[in-house]
Motif scaffolding. Structure first.
Motif, PDB file in Angstrom:
ATOM      1  N   GLU B   1       0.848  -1.197   0.000  1.00  0.00           N
ATOM      2  CA  GLU B   1       0.000   0.000   0.000  1.00  0.00           C
ATOM      3  C   GLU B   1       0.876   1.238   0.000  1.00  0.00           C
ATOM      4  O   GLU B   1       1.810   1.339   0.801  1.00  0.00           O
ATOM      5  CB  GLU B   1      -0.890  -0.010   1.247  1.00  0.00           C
ATOM      6  CG  GLU B   1      -1.812   1.188   1.339  1.00  0.00           C
ATOM      7  CD  GLU B   1      -2.617   1.183   2.620  1.00  0.00           C
ATOM      8  OE1 GLU B   1      -3.626   0.466   2.667  1.00  0.00           O
ATOM      9  OE2 GLU B   1      -2.240   1.882   3.560  1.00  0.00           O
ATOM     10  N   ALA B   2       0.584   2.183  -0.889  1.00  0.00           N
ATOM     11  CA  ALA B   2       1.384   3.398  -0.976  1.00  0.00           C
ATOM     12  C   ALA B   2       1.127   4.266   0.239  1.00  0.00           C
ATOM     13  O   ALA B   2       0.017   4.346   0.766  1.00  0.00           O
ATOM     14  CB  ALA B   2       1.027   4.153  -2.244  1.00  0.00           C
ATOM     15  N   GLY B   3       2.194   4.951   0.680  1.00  0.00           N
ATOM     16  CA  GLY B   3       2.071   5.847   1.816  1.00  0.00           C
ATOM     17  C   GLY B   3       1.632   7.221   1.373  1.00  0.00           C
ATOM     18  O   GLY B   3       1.218   7.440   0.239  1.00  0.00           O
ATOM     19  N   VAL B   4       1.752   8.172   2.278  1.00  0.00           N
ATOM     20  CA  VAL B   4       1.427   9.565   1.979  1.00  0.00           C
ATOM     21  C   VAL B   4       2.508  10.121   1.040  1.00  0.00           C
ATOM     22  O   VAL B   4       3.699   9.929   1.296  1.00  0.00           O
ATOM     23  CB  VAL B   4       1.374  10.401   3.270  1.00  0.00           C
ATOM     24  CG1 VAL B   4       1.132  11.871   2.940  1.00  0.00           C
ATOM     25  CG2 VAL B   4       0.311   9.855   4.213  1.00  0.00           C
ATOM     26  N   THR B   5       2.089  10.750  -0.016  1.00  0.00           N
ATOM     27  CA  THR B   5       3.052  11.355  -0.932  1.00  0.00           C
ATOM     28  C   THR B   5       2.890  12.867  -0.943  1.00  0.00           C
ATOM     29  O   THR B   5       1.773  13.383  -0.773  1.00  0.00           O
ATOM     30  CB  THR B   5       2.905  10.798  -2.362  1.00  0.00           C
ATOM     31  OG1 THR B   5       1.577  11.062  -2.831  1.00  0.00           O
ATOM     32  CG2 THR B   5       3.158   9.293  -2.391  1.00  0.00           C
ATOM     33  N   GLN B   6       4.013  13.552  -1.131  1.00  0.00           N
ATOM     34  CA  GLN B   6       4.003  15.013  -1.162  1.00  0.00           C
ATOM     35  C   GLN B   6       4.832  15.503  -2.347  1.00  0.00           C
ATOM     36  O   GLN B   6       5.825  14.885  -2.723  1.00  0.00           O
ATOM     37  CB  GLN B   6       4.598  15.599   0.126  1.00  0.00           C
ATOM     38  CG  GLN B   6       3.745  15.337   1.356  1.00  0.00           C
ATOM     39  CD  GLN B   6       4.269  16.046   2.584  1.00  0.00           C
ATOM     40  OE1 GLN B   6       4.668  15.394   3.553  1.00  0.00           O
ATOM     41  NE2 GLN B   6       4.256  17.382   2.554  1.00  0.00           N
ATOM     42  N   SER B   7       4.389  16.621  -2.900  1.00  0.00           N
ATOM     43  CA  SER B   7       5.159  17.233  -3.982  1.00  0.00           C
ATOM     44  C   SER B   7       5.080  18.747  -3.893  1.00  0.00           C
ATOM     45  O   SER B   7       4.090  19.294  -3.376  1.00  0.00           O
ATOM     46  CB  SER B   7       4.617  16.760  -5.347  1.00  0.00           C
ATOM     47  OG  SER B   7       3.273  17.179  -5.519  1.00  0.00           O
ATOM     48  N   PRO B   8       6.125  19.455  -4.332  1.00  0.00           N
ATOM     49  CA  PRO B   8       7.415  18.901  -4.734  1.00  0.00           C
ATOM     50  C   PRO B   8       8.248  18.505  -3.513  1.00  0.00           C
ATOM     51  O   PRO B   8       7.857  18.777  -2.388  1.00  0.00           O
ATOM     52  CB  PRO B   8       8.045  20.080  -5.486  1.00  0.00           C
ATOM     53  CG  PRO B   8       7.502  21.286  -4.764  1.00  0.00           C
ATOM     54  CD  PRO B   8       6.090  20.920  -4.372  1.00  0.00           C
ATOM     55  N   THR B   9       9.392  17.905  -3.755  1.00  0.00           N
ATOM     56  CA  THR B   9      10.292  17.546  -2.656  1.00  0.00           C
ATOM     57  C   THR B   9      10.958  18.801  -2.103  1.00  0.00           C
ATOM     58  O   THR B   9      11.101  18.936  -0.886  1.00  0.00           O
ATOM     59  CB  THR B   9      11.369  16.574  -3.163  1.00  0.00           C
ATOM     60  OG1 THR B   9      10.722  15.453  -3.753  1.00  0.00           O
ATOM     61  CG2 THR B   9      12.243  16.117  -2.025  1.00  0.00           C
ATOM     62  N   HIS B  10      11.382  19.648  -3.002  1.00  0.00           N
ATOM     63  CA  HIS B  10      12.014  20.911  -2.631  1.00  0.00           C
ATOM     64  C   HIS B  10      11.353  22.049  -3.410  1.00  0.00           C
ATOM     65  O   HIS B  10      10.924  21.859  -4.550  1.00  0.00           O
ATOM     66  CB  HIS B  10      13.517  20.907  -2.945  1.00  0.00           C
ATOM     67  CG  HIS B  10      14.301  19.916  -2.148  1.00  0.00           C
ATOM     68  ND1 HIS B  10      14.519  18.629  -2.575  1.00  0.00           N
ATOM     69  CD2 HIS B  10      14.907  20.025  -0.939  1.00  0.00           C
ATOM     70  CE1 HIS B  10      15.229  17.988  -1.666  1.00  0.00           C
ATOM     71  NE2 HIS B  10      15.482  18.807  -0.669  1.00  0.00           N
ATOM     72  N   LEU B  11      11.313  23.216  -2.776  1.00  0.00           N
ATOM     73  CA  LEU B  11      10.704  24.384  -3.406  1.00  0.00           C
ATOM     74  C   LEU B  11      11.483  25.606  -2.947  1.00  0.00           C
ATOM     75  O   LEU B  11      11.666  25.806  -1.745  1.00  0.00           O
ATOM     76  CB  LEU B  11       9.238  24.483  -2.995  1.00  0.00           C
ATOM     77  CG  LEU B  11       8.329  25.486  -3.680  1.00  0.00           C
ATOM     78  CD1 LEU B  11       8.302  25.255  -5.177  1.00  0.00           C
ATOM     79  CD2 LEU B  11       6.916  25.382  -3.110  1.00  0.00           C
ATOM     80  N   ILE B  12      11.950  26.386  -3.916  1.00  0.00           N
ATOM     81  CA  ILE B  12      12.688  27.609  -3.595  1.00  0.00           C
ATOM     82  C   ILE B  12      11.904  28.793  -4.126  1.00  0.00           C
ATOM     83  O   ILE B  12      11.554  28.835  -5.311  1.00  0.00           O
ATOM     84  CB  ILE B  12      14.110  27.580  -4.192  1.00  0.00           C
ATOM     85  CG1 ILE B  12      14.888  26.397  -3.627  1.00  0.00           C
ATOM     86  CG2 ILE B  12      14.837  28.899  -3.888  1.00  0.00           C
ATOM     87  CD1 ILE B  12      16.268  26.221  -4.254  1.00  0.00           C
ATOM     88  N   LYS B  13      11.618  29.729  -3.238  1.00  0.00           N
ATOM     89  CA  LYS B  13      10.854  30.914  -3.593  1.00  0.00           C
ATOM     90  C   LYS B  13      11.565  32.146  -3.032  1.00  0.00           C
ATOM     91  O   LYS B  13      12.451  32.040  -2.182  1.00  0.00           O
ATOM     92  CB  LYS B  13       9.439  30.828  -3.013  1.00  0.00           C
ATOM     93  CG  LYS B  13       8.582  29.710  -3.589  1.00  0.00           C
ATOM     94  CD  LYS B  13       8.086  30.058  -4.962  1.00  0.00           C
ATOM     95  CE  LYS B  13       7.134  29.016  -5.512  1.00  0.00           C
ATOM     96  NZ  LYS B  13       6.624  29.375  -6.866  1.00  0.00           N
ATOM     97  N   THR B  14      11.144  33.297  -3.496  1.00  0.00           N
ATOM     98  CA  THR B  14      11.664  34.539  -2.929  1.00  0.00           C
ATOM     99  C   THR B  14      10.574  35.192  -2.089  1.00  0.00           C
ATOM    100  O   THR B  14       9.372  34.908  -2.251  1.00  0.00           O
ATOM    101  CB  THR B  14      12.147  35.496  -4.027  1.00  0.00           C
ATOM    102  OG1 THR B  14      11.071  35.734  -4.934  1.00  0.00           O
ATOM    103  CG2 THR B  14      13.330  34.916  -4.779  1.00  0.00           C
TER     104      THR B  14
END
Lengths: 113, 111
Positions: B1-14
């Motif tokens: 069974e697939a677990g909780v997934t999140q996206s994106p892994t990394h995010l760079i903002k100003t």
């Protein structure tokens, strides 16, 4: 702010020893007390959890002891192994409309070979 | 069974920009929780969604918002980003209000 206080902040244990992490809470409405294990770069993983109708719960090498009158609970890791080195978080929840978890600040455990 | 997934892994903002983080719960789970894990502050509760409704909110300003979609996936939006918003944002899902299972998180960096 409903708090969960966790100690110690860091812990060093020899391989084969017992690791003990303590938590105390204030809100008597809390009815669910989980422990989470987190490795660097990963999300927390549920380790073991207890509800206040029991005083102790054991799963493998991990035991939660719960003292309702003192509003304290603790995690014991028996026969600690280097692979147990991680950050451990206690948490509490009142369930129902307050199902979110209130976390302790975490304990960084290092098990020396 | 697939677990909780999140996206994106990394995010760079100003500073001042908006960030959108996404979470897919474990199949069958109807509740989604968002937590912020900032250095030195531990895990702090942000938002809880269940059956498409916001059930509870932590002590964060209104520029932190989100929603839950009919398929129970969820989105966290952070507007007017500030430097102190830099943190690991964790999503958890549960079938009831008890056991919560966490995803790997989205690392948000605000420059």
């Amino acid at each position: 702010q409903q708090q969960v206080k966790q100690s110690p902040q860091s812990l060093i244990v020899q391989k084969g020893g017992i690791s003990i992490i303590n938590c105390a809470y204030e809100n008597t409405a809390f009815d669910y007390f989980p422990w989470y294990q987190q490795f660097p770069g990963k999300g927390p993983a549920l380790l073991i959890a207890i509800r206040p109708d029991v005083s102790e719960k054991k799963e493998g090498r991990f035991t939660i002891s719960f003292n309702k009158s003192a509003k304290q609970f603790s995690l014991h890791i028996m026969d600690s192994q280097p692979g147990d080195s991680a950050t451990y978080f206690c948490a509490a929840s009142a369930g129902g409309s307050q199902g979110n978890l209130i976390f302790g600040k975490g304990t960084k455990l290092s098990v020396k070979p | 069974e697939a677990g909780v997934t999140q996206s994106p892994t990394h995010l760079i903002k100003t500073r001042g920009q908006q960030a959108t983080l996404r979470c897919s719960p474990i199949s069958g789970h109807t509740s989604v929780y968002w937590y912020q894990q900032a250095l030195g502050l531990g895990l702090q509760f942000l938002l809880w969604y269940d059956e498409g409704e916001e059930r509870n909110r932590g002590n964060f300003p209104p520029r932190f918002s989100g929603r839950q979609f009919p398929n129970y996936s969820s989105e966290l939006n952070v507007n007017a980003l500030e430097l102190e918003d830099s943190a690991l944002y964790l999503c958890a899902s549960s079938l009831d209000a008890g056991e919560q299972f966490f995803g790997p998180g989205t690392r948000l960096t605000v420059l």
